[in-house]
Design an enzyme around this catalytic site. Sequence first.
Site, PDB file in Angstrom:
ATOM      1  N   GLU A   1       0.803  -1.223   0.000  1.00 34.42           N
ATOM      2  CA  GLU A   1       0.000   0.000   0.000  1.00 34.42           C
ATOM      3  C   GLU A   1       0.838   1.277   0.000  1.00 34.42           C
ATOM      4  O   GLU A   1       0.685   2.126   0.869  1.00 34.42           O
ATOM      5  CB  GLU A   1      -0.943  -0.009   1.219  1.00 34.42           C
ATOM      6  CG  GLU A   1      -1.887  -1.192   1.214  1.00 34.42           C
ATOM      7  CD  GLU A   1      -2.792  -1.249   2.443  1.00 34.42           C
ATOM      8  OE1 GLU A   1      -3.970  -1.573   2.275  1.00 34.42           O
ATOM      9  OE2 GLU A   1      -2.316  -0.992   3.562  1.00 34.42           O
TER      10      GLU A   1
ATOM     11  N   TYR B   1      -7.311 -13.204   7.576  1.00 30.51           N
ATOM     12  CA  TYR B   1      -7.303 -11.935   8.292  1.00 30.51           C
ATOM     13  C   TYR B   1      -8.210 -12.063   9.509  1.00 30.51           C
ATOM     14  O   TYR B   1      -9.430 -12.062   9.395  1.00 30.51           O
ATOM     15  CB  TYR B   1      -7.709 -10.791   7.363  1.00 30.51           C
ATOM     16  CG  TYR B   1      -6.493 -10.155   6.706  1.00 30.51           C
ATOM     17  CD1 TYR B   1      -5.447 -10.955   6.243  1.00 30.51           C
ATOM     18  CD2 TYR B   1      -6.359  -8.772   6.586  1.00 30.51           C
ATOM     19  CE1 TYR B   1      -4.316 -10.395   5.673  1.00 30.51           C
ATOM     20  CE2 TYR B   1      -5.224  -8.203   6.007  1.00 30.51           C
ATOM     21  CZ  TYR B   1      -4.210  -9.020   5.549  1.00 30.51           C
ATOM     22  OH  TYR B   1      -3.095  -8.462   4.990  1.00 30.51           O
TER      23      TYR B   1
ATOM     24  N   TRP C   1      -4.456  -7.295  12.459  1.00 32.28           N
ATOM     25  CA  TRP C   1      -4.326  -5.836  12.414  1.00 32.28           C
ATOM     26  C   TRP C   1      -5.213  -5.285  13.516  1.00 32.28           C
ATOM     27  O   TRP C   1      -6.325  -5.781  13.734  1.00 32.28           O
ATOM     28  CB  TRP C   1      -4.770  -5.310  11.046  1.00 32.28           C
ATOM     29  CG  TRP C   1      -3.966  -5.917   9.940  1.00 32.28           C
ATOM     30  CD1 TRP C   1      -4.339  -6.940   9.113  1.00 32.28           C
ATOM     31  CD2 TRP C   1      -2.633  -5.570   9.559  1.00 32.28           C
ATOM     32  NE1 TRP C   1      -3.323  -7.237   8.235  1.00 32.28           N
ATOM     33  CE2 TRP C   1      -2.268  -6.423   8.485  1.00 32.28           C
ATOM     34  CE3 TRP C   1      -1.707  -4.626  10.016  1.00 32.28           C
ATOM     35  CZ2 TRP C   1      -1.019  -6.357   7.865  1.00 32.28           C
ATOM     36  CZ3 TRP C   1      -0.475  -4.558   9.389  1.00 32.28           C
ATOM     37  CH2 TRP C   1      -0.142  -5.406   8.334  1.00 32.28           C
ATOM     38  N   THR C   2      -4.736  -4.230  14.179  1.00 37.84           N
ATOM     39  CA  THR C   2      -5.411  -3.864  15.427  1.00 37.84           C
ATOM     40  C   THR C   2      -6.081  -2.490  15.416  1.00 37.84           C
ATOM     41  O   THR C   2      -6.235  -1.865  16.451  1.00 37.84           O
ATOM     42  CB  THR C   2      -4.419  -3.971  16.602  1.00 37.84           C
ATOM     43  OG1 THR C   2      -3.303  -3.115  16.333  1.00 37.84           O
ATOM     44  CG2 THR C   2      -3.938  -5.387  16.800  1.00 37.84           C
TER      45      THR C   2
HETATM   46  C1  ACM Z   1      -1.862  -5.379   4.496  1.00 33.01           C
HETATM   47  O1  ACM Z   1      -2.890  -5.891   4.973  1.00 33.01           O
HETATM   48  N1  ACM Z   1      -1.842  -4.094   4.171  1.00 33.01           N
HETATM   49  C2  ACM Z   1      -0.672  -6.149   4.267  1.00 33.01           C
END
Ligand code: ACM
Length: 753
Positions: free
Chosen positions: A323, A414, A464-465
């Site tokens: 990204e 995820y 991811w938090t």
């Molecule tokens: C990501 O989820 N940006 C690697």
Amino acid sequence: MQRFFLTLLILVSHMFFAQSKLNLIPKPQKVEFVKGEFTIPETFILSGDLPKAETEYFKKRLSTQLKFQYAQKEGGIHLTNSIIPGLPNDDEQKKEYYSLEISPKQIHIKSYTKQGYFLALQTLIQLLEEHKTNKKIPALKIEDQPKFAWRGMHLDVCRHFFTVDEVKQYIDYLAMYKMNTFHWHLTDDQGWRIEIKKYPKLTQLGSKRKESMIGAYVDNKFDGKPYGPYFYTQEQIKDVVKYAQERHITVVPEIEMPGHALAALTAYPELACTKGPFEPATKWGVFDDVFCPKDETFTFLENVLDEVIQLFPSQYIHIGGDECPKTRWKECAHCQELIKKNNLKDEHGLQSYFIQRIEKYVNSKGRKIIGWDEILEGGLAPNAAVMSWTGIKGGIEAAKANHFAVMTPGSYCYFDHYQGDPQTEPNAFGGYTPLDKVYSYNPIPEELNAEQAKYILGVQANLWTEYITDFKQVQYMIFPRLMALSEVAWGTSDPKNYKEFENRVISQFTVLDKMKVNYAKSIYNVSGKVIPDNNGIAYELSTSQDPKGIRYTLDGTDPATNSSVYQNPVPVSKSLLIKSAYFENGQLKSAVSSQEFSISKATGKKITLEQQPSENYSFGGAFTLVDGIIGNQKQLGKTWLGFQGKDVIATIDFGQKTNFTEVYFNTLENKGSWIHLAKSAQIFVSDDNRNFKMIKEIGKEDIQKAKGKIKLNVGNQTAKYIKIKIENAGIIPAGNPGADSKAWLFVDEISVL
Ligand code: ACM
Ligand code: ZN
């Protein structure tokens, strides 16, 4: 003949019985039951040549978790170990091989390495835990080794920070389920979390932020509270690495570049393309200010990596790579000159140049890089491994080019996605990745032949938090999905027998209860599925538990007070609210699920799409657009279809000529997640599904004015078919997150009245 047959049958059923008593996760490759039983003693006697650190860990787990006594006296049970000499060098996975023999008299472990011994102890601990009450373990021999060498779990400590103690607990969870890699996401836009001695400003200025976004992204709300400074000192990092090593877990650090760099640029703005000043991000998403590929930036990153390499003995260093908007590079004289000087094709070539230059440096230090799949942009660095997250394409491309890949596709891996009905779950990122979905994942893409498949190093889940503010919620998001991942990674998952796996998961809940882990109970929840029914819809309720335990109401009242036992799908012919829940012995066991229905003339009718939605956001397929469910923003993966770079062209077949005057649909806007409102929409009608006449058109301004909630008056129409074309915003314009990439278009439902 007949008798012989009978004997055989008894023998077989006895074996099945014994087998069903093992609730191990991950399931071992091979279990053989032998005659007799092992009685779990009060006291353990450890003898033979037992590797010290691993045995200490074992004793500690047993005494703290299982409350076993230790005494060096006779009468207990002997645990012995032997290391098989000579590790075969043609079989990497043999490093993690073990055999565990449990006879009525003793327990014997064989392995090639201490790592194998450690894994055997994990199996033994699970067996002891499970059989602690009846104190008998069937005598058996387990032979076991993992399928994949990389069995990873990631933790983002930038969006929210977790203490050293919490990180150690996380590592303990990995060890319990035989995972062997901890991917520590240490730097990002919202915080720089690792002390770098040479650049103290990174943590002085980059480890705190003014405030944090709270609630759903679309609400755009902030808490107004300063966050941080939070970071790990180098001493703390060493402590964590050592702790992980004792559990045979490799810690792979991630230092993000060239994107996700705002916290670093806050400390050292001279490393950006523009002057700054910058500050660590307070909202989530992707930001335009990234590292500028100038010499001074490379010197900085090399110095940072020097310290990182000193701290982390892992073979791989994760350099991010995901990204990275090219907005600034496009307008930066230095960047443009660099593109020309090096004959690069464009800014994607520059991304590749950036990564290759860093790779060369990391390689010169005897290490390898791994990066998110965007490192494939503009050409892959020569020795790089790819972490395939946007799907599986990156992994396939890497493996076909003889590069190693770790599979971590969003739709399966995820763990920041919802794992149950979002209305009964804490706020999460979106997406829908329940336990059975994780369990169904096969890390080897079908597209690869056997030779290429060897380049699939393994599989990993990412946490991811952004929406995970404390450690209790970390536990909630990883449990029980970690168990599914662990069995996928071990190579013994069997999605056809999901239910058998789920029973083992429920057995593991007892252990988690003892450890006071806040795991998700979403598997008990009742889930609903809209199905076509008599030219309309019906709502089918299910649970992975006993279906007789489902109860529901149709008037919005709580099923715990007065409800019907569910038997067959409930026809829904008018707008209403269905509440349902799962009960065991009259006790409410699940959260209460609610579903509102909004019925129109299109509901349940035949619908076709000219272009299919993207894999991650295709739940229910085209039918999702006529299932009577208006999209809930929390359910991006469930009630909405997502189309990246594509238009929605839907044709609904009413089945007969139908009168209508209004057409409704919603499209979302969430620019931080690259989701843009439609550019235009047109409505057509037809009686033969060939010749369509346009009856209405709406442009960008009107769509924006309506904030995507579109209601079109189409006059008095009579038609058998209606076609709705909703135009994707196309390429994301400069100045937006994800500029130059294809925009997402999200649509939930098409209603015709
Ligand atoms: C990501 O989820 N940006 C690697
Ligand atoms: Zn630049």
